[in-house]
Design an enzyme around this catalytic site. Structure first.
Site, short mmCIF file in Angstrom:
data_model
loop_
_atom_site.label_atom_id
_atom_site.label_comp_id
_atom_site.label_asym_id
_atom_site.label_seq_id
_atom_site.Cartn_x
_atom_site.Cartn_y
_atom_site.Cartn_z
N HIS A 141 32.44 34.26 35.90
CA HIS A 141 33.36 35.37 35.58
C HIS A 141 33.33 35.55 34.06
O HIS A 141 33.07 34.59 33.32
CB HIS A 141 34.75 34.94 36.05
CG HIS A 141 35.84 35.96 35.94
ND1 HIS A 141 36.46 36.25 34.75
CD2 HIS A 141 36.44 36.73 36.87
CE1 HIS A 141 37.41 37.16 34.97
NE2 HIS A 141 37.42 37.48 36.24
N ASP A 218 35.87 26.18 36.41
CA ASP A 218 36.77 27.32 36.60
C ASP A 218 37.18 27.34 38.07
O ASP A 218 36.42 27.74 38.94
CB ASP A 218 36.02 28.61 36.21
CG ASP A 218 36.82 29.87 36.53
OD1 ASP A 218 37.89 29.76 37.17
OD2 ASP A 218 36.36 30.97 36.17
N GLN A 221 39.19 30.54 41.79
CA GLN A 221 39.00 30.97 43.17
C GLN A 221 38.86 29.80 44.14
O GLN A 221 38.60 30.01 45.32
CB GLN A 221 37.76 31.88 43.29
CG GLN A 221 37.82 33.15 42.48
CD GLN A 221 38.86 34.15 42.99
OE1 GLN A 221 39.40 34.02 44.09
NE2 GLN A 221 39.15 35.16 42.19
N LYS A 244 46.79 33.65 41.58
CA LYS A 244 45.81 33.68 42.69
C LYS A 244 46.24 32.70 43.78
O LYS A 244 45.58 32.56 44.79
CB LYS A 244 44.42 33.29 42.19
CG LYS A 244 43.99 34.07 40.95
CD LYS A 244 42.64 34.68 41.09
CE LYS A 244 42.15 35.23 39.77
NZ LYS A 244 41.88 36.66 39.82
N CYS A 382 34.54 41.80 37.01
CA CYS A 382 34.50 40.98 35.77
C CYS A 382 33.33 40.00 35.83
O CYS A 382 33.47 38.82 35.41
CB CYS A 382 35.80 40.22 35.54
SG CYS A 382 37.20 41.29 35.29
N1 PLP Z 1 37.70 33.06 36.80
C1 PLP Z 1 37.57 33.56 38.04
C2 PLP Z 1 36.57 32.97 38.97
C3 PLP Z 1 38.37 34.62 38.45
O1 PLP Z 1 38.23 35.13 39.66
C4 PLP Z 1 39.32 35.14 37.54
C5 PLP Z 1 40.14 36.31 37.92
O2 PLP Z 1 39.70 37.19 38.60
C6 PLP Z 1 39.42 34.58 36.28
C7 PLP Z 1 38.60 33.53 35.94
C8 PLP Z 1 40.41 35.08 35.28
O3 PLP Z 1 41.70 34.78 35.71
P1 PLP Z 1 42.96 35.32 34.89
O4 PLP Z 1 42.75 36.80 34.71
O5 PLP Z 1 44.12 35.00 35.78
O6 PLP Z 1 43.01 34.59 33.60
#
Ligand code: PLP
Length: 424
Positions: A141, A218, A221, A244, A382
């Site tokens: 992401h 990360d 998800q 999430k 993203c």
């Molecule tokens: N990493 C992953 C895999 C995501 O799906 C997301 C959000 O869609 C993020 C990072 C970023 O999360 P946040 O916007 O809550 O900081």
């Protein structure tokens, strides 16, 4: 709801016992799922963007705001001490949820993005020099790309990438050569938000550690969909977002191994993180406060604690098994639609189906589904490098949670057939 414990099947999933997941009762807990949307019952298939929040979590935050609220970690008032206790209890819930060794290893952040920026700025500036390499996977992401690029640019370091195949699985054959003596850290998505791929993070971490390289996972998800044990993974850093996970926005977590966090300099400066301040010199408190300057998101932290209680009440393994079956059903049904191509066919997937429809832009698909009451996401999610690798400008993405049903999948399929009919 009481937690259901059962042994796993040959694929490592816990089989759902009859009644283990009472989805009708669960759905009754979600006000938004029971609110008419475009005059219809809402079909929410966008939990990868943000999970819906159940009433007990809303109630817990409401109660805190009404009857328990003041600032934390300051003042001797009973109110302040009790608010601090509630706030620290939430941290302890996160510790248990991740099976971290100590609650000192749990740092509150605004979310996944801020947690990664914290590591890139604090650990990264202290450890990454010109010519060093930061190894990321091809399916990250933007949140796990851009902070590292900013650091690399500042330091004259280089970003390297673990490639992936057409199915959306990382190609790990050359991992040993990709991890070079210049590799300083690996950033790795646990579950892809676009492809649904579950990456073998434990194996990758073991290989990285054999070469003395730390790994940031990360988990944005993964934590909503499977049990995560940071000690078993041996992750050095693990990050996720509350929203999430059926919790509120504005709160997230950085887990870090104590030995690493202790050596890292503070990132943000201000109140709450100091031991003493004079014009000449400031000294800092220890973990976790060193990284928590200013007034934290108290209500949200307590809300996240309540969300963890809620998920654990259902049983995270039960959620994983239920969603696994739902994902299989969705994959089966969507695969029957002519002209629909699923993007991401990894052998191990969680909770997400991305697809493209021949000759129809994902934004059109998303808009028409929306008018039908079916909420999905359309776009690059993203993850522009993933789009480029898969050769598509965008996808439509349906993502599932424990409150979704086969009827939701059927509504999605019906909506897609309608889209195809319109574009004829
Ligand atoms: N990493 C992953 C895999 C995501 O799906 C997301 C959000 O869609 C993020 C990072 C970023 O999360 P946040 O916007 O809550 O900081």
């Amino acid at each position: 709801m009481s937690e259901n414990k059962s042994s796993t099947d040959e694929h490592g999933w816990t089989p759902i016992k009859d009644g283990a997941l009472d989805v009708a009762a669960i759905r009754a807990d979600f006000p938004l799922l029971n609110t008419p949307f475009h005059g219809k019952q809402m079909v929410y298939l966008d939990s990868a963007v943000s999970g819906q929040v159940p009433q007990p979590v809303i109630d817990r935050m409401d109660h805190y705001q009404r009857f328990e609220h003041t600032n934390v970690h300051r003042g001797v008032s009973t109110l302040s001490q009790e608010a601090t206790d509630r706030f620290e209890e939430a941290r302890e819930k996160v510790r248990g949820f991740l099976n971290a060794a100590s609650s000192k290893e749990i740092i509150w952040t605004r979310g996944t993005t801020e947690a990664i920026n914290l590591v890139a700025q604090s650990w990264g500036r202290a450890n990454v020099q010109a010519g060093d390499e930061i190894l990321l996977s091809a399916m990250e992401h933007h949140a796990n790309i851009v902070p590292w690029q900013m650091l690399a640019q500042e330091r004259g370091a280089k970003i390297c990438v673990i490639p992936m195949n057409d199915a959306g699985e990382l190609i790990l054959d050359d991992l040993d050569t990709l991890i070079t003596p210049r590799t300083k850290i690996i950033g790795l998505i646990h579950v892809s938000n676009v492809l649904g791929t579950i990456n073998p993070v434990k194996e990758i971490i073991a290989k990285a550690h054999a070469k003395g390289v730390p790994v940031l996972v990360d988990g944005a998800q993964s934590v909503p969909h499977m049990t995560v044990d940071v000690q078993d993974l041996d992750a050095d850093f693990f990050v996720f977002s509350g929203h999430k996970l059926s919790g509120p926005t504005g709160i997230g977590v950085l887990y870090g191994k104590k030995a690493l966090l202790e050596k890292m300099p503070p990132w943000h400066g201000g109140g709450s993180m100091i031991l003493s301040v004079s014009w000449e010199k400031t000294t800092y408190i220890g973990l976790p406060g060193k990284f928590e300057a200013g007034t934290p998101a108290i209500t949200q932290a307590i809300g996240l604690g309540a969300a963890i209680d809620y998920l654990q009440g259902i049983g995270v393994d039960n959620i994983a098994a239920y969603e696994h079956e739902l994902l299989n059903y969705a994959t089966e049904q969507l695969s029957k639609i002519e002209g629909l191509r699923i993007i991401g066919n990894a052998r191990k997937k969680a909770s997400v189906v991305s697809f493209v429809l021949d000759g129809i832009h994902p934004h059109d698909v998303g808009s028409i589904l929306d008018h039908d009451g079916v909420v999905v996401r359309a776009g690059h999610h993203c993850a522009q490098p993933v789009m480029k690798r898969m050769g598509v400008p965008a996808t439509t993405r349906a993502s599932f949670a424990y409150y979704n049903t086969r009827e939701d999948v059927d509504a999605l399929v019906g909506g897609i057939l309608k889209v195809k009919g319109i574009f004829g």
